[in-house]
Design a protein around this motif. Structure first.
Motif, mmCIF file in Angstrom:
data_model
loop_
_atom_site.group_PDB
_atom_site.id
_atom_site.type_symbol
_atom_site.label_atom_id
_atom_site.label_comp_id
_atom_site.label_asym_id
_atom_site.label_seq_id
_atom_site.Cartn_x
_atom_site.Cartn_y
_atom_site.Cartn_z
ATOM 1 N N LEU A 87 30.579 55.658 99.978
ATOM 2 C CA LEU A 87 30.311 54.462 99.201
ATOM 3 C C LEU A 87 30.899 54.608 97.806
ATOM 4 O O LEU A 87 30.887 55.686 97.220
ATOM 5 C CB LEU A 87 28.799 54.224 99.096
ATOM 6 N N ALA A 88 31.407 53.504 97.288
ATOM 7 C CA ALA A 88 31.863 53.496 95.905
ATOM 8 C C ALA A 88 30.642 53.687 95.008
ATOM 9 O O ALA A 88 29.565 53.172 95.301
ATOM 10 C CB ALA A 88 32.554 52.173 95.593
ATOM 11 N N ASN A 89 30.827 54.438 93.956
ATOM 12 C CA ASN A 89 29.712 54.684 93.042
ATOM 13 C C ASN A 89 30.241 54.678 91.623
ATOM 14 O O ASN A 89 31.153 55.428 91.294
ATOM 15 C CB ASN A 89 29.049 56.022 93.353
ATOM 16 N N CYS A 90 29.679 53.807 90.803
ATOM 17 C CA CYS A 90 30.073 53.735 89.399
ATOM 18 C C CYS A 90 28.818 53.680 88.528
ATOM 19 O O CYS A 90 27.790 53.159 88.948
ATOM 20 C CB CYS A 90 30.907 52.483 89.126
ATOM 21 N N GLN A 91 28.946 54.212 87.326
ATOM 22 C CA GLN A 91 27.872 54.149 86.342
ATOM 23 C C GLN A 91 28.435 53.540 85.070
ATOM 24 O O GLN A 91 29.633 53.679 84.784
ATOM 25 C CB GLN A 91 27.319 55.541 86.058
ATOM 26 N N CYS A 100 33.421 56.192 87.529
ATOM 27 C CA CYS A 100 33.338 56.000 88.981
ATOM 28 C C CYS A 100 33.689 57.290 89.707
ATOM 29 O O CYS A 100 34.426 58.132 89.174
ATOM 30 C CB CYS A 100 34.302 54.898 89.425
ATOM 31 N N ALA A 101 33.170 57.435 90.906
ATOM 32 C CA ALA A 101 33.429 58.632 91.710
ATOM 33 C C ALA A 101 34.910 58.764 92.047
ATOM 34 O O ALA A 101 35.413 59.859 92.227
ATOM 35 C CB ALA A 101 32.587 58.600 92.985
ATOM 36 N N SER A 102 35.621 57.649 92.098
ATOM 37 C CA SER A 102 37.042 57.659 92.431
ATOM 38 C C SER A 102 37.813 56.789 91.449
ATOM 39 O O SER A 102 37.377 55.689 91.102
ATOM 40 C CB SER A 102 37.242 57.134 93.854
ATOM 41 N N TYR A 107 36.924 47.577 89.935
ATOM 42 C CA TYR A 107 35.678 47.034 89.408
ATOM 43 C C TYR A 107 35.951 46.083 88.263
ATOM 44 O O TYR A 107 37.058 46.076 87.706
ATOM 45 C CB TYR A 107 34.722 48.144 88.957
ATOM 46 N N THR A 135 38.655 53.091 92.629
ATOM 47 C CA THR A 135 37.617 52.076 92.840
ATOM 48 C C THR A 135 37.887 50.885 91.928
ATOM 49 O O THR A 135 37.839 51.000 90.714
ATOM 50 C CB THR A 135 36.221 52.639 92.524
ATOM 51 N N GLN A 158 39.036 58.036 86.515
ATOM 52 C CA GLN A 158 37.647 57.897 86.940
ATOM 53 C C GLN A 158 36.767 57.386 85.806
ATOM 54 O O GLN A 158 35.753 56.757 86.055
ATOM 55 C CB GLN A 158 37.106 59.235 87.436
#
Length: 166
Positions: A39-43, A72-74, A79, A77, A135
């Protein structure tokens, strides 16, 4: 004796057919998938913007800025980053408030020239987007308080929500 030989030879023939790999063996196969979902994951984090002390009657702009950071993890991604309207409920006229009737108008922009209002992409607002190169990316929120507003002394605040959609 003949009868004993017949029984023994039948046992030898039966034993030959019971050997593994003999003519009567069979195999079955089944395929299955091995899968992993990432899963895409961003903070997102944002720093406060403090315009400092506003002096009534000053003709220059009150400009200040603060950073919004997305991690983001990648790096690949995609956004977008949007900002809320704050307490005013209106992107065109954000308000710092001391009370519901004591307000100071301000706005937040995506660039130093302060021409594009940073919002959610609706109306005349724009959002910020990933450039897919890293990232971690920082976006600057450029704030401006319009000069010469009639105000009452006090502390005026607003709360903006920065949102990353991926």
């Amino acid at each position: 004796m003949k009868r004993l030989f017949k029984i023994c030879s039948s046992a030898v023939v039966a034993a030959a057919f019971a050997v593994p790999g003999a003519v009567n063996s069979a195999t079955e196969s089944a395929d299955f998938e091995v899968r992993l979902t990432i899963l895409a994951n961003c903070q997102i984090t944002a720093e406060d913007i403090d315009f400092g002390t506003y002096s009534v009657g000053v003709t220059g702009q009150y400009d200040m800025q603060g950073d919004v950071e997305v991690s983001c993890a990648s790096a690949t991604t995609p956004y977008t980053v949007s900002l809320s309207t704050g307490a005013s409920g209106n992107y065109a006229a954000r308000e710092l408030r001391q009370s519901p009737v004591l307000v100071v108008n301000y706005n937040l922009y995506t660039e130093a020239a302060r021409t594009n209002v940073w919002g959610d992409g609706s109306g005349a607002t724009v959002t910020q987007a990933s450039d897919l190169s890293s990232q971690v990316q920082q976006f600057t929120a450029y704030g401006r308080v319009d000069p010469s507003q009639p105000v009452t002394p006090g502390v005026y605040v607003d709360t903006i929500t920065a949102t990353v959609e991926f």
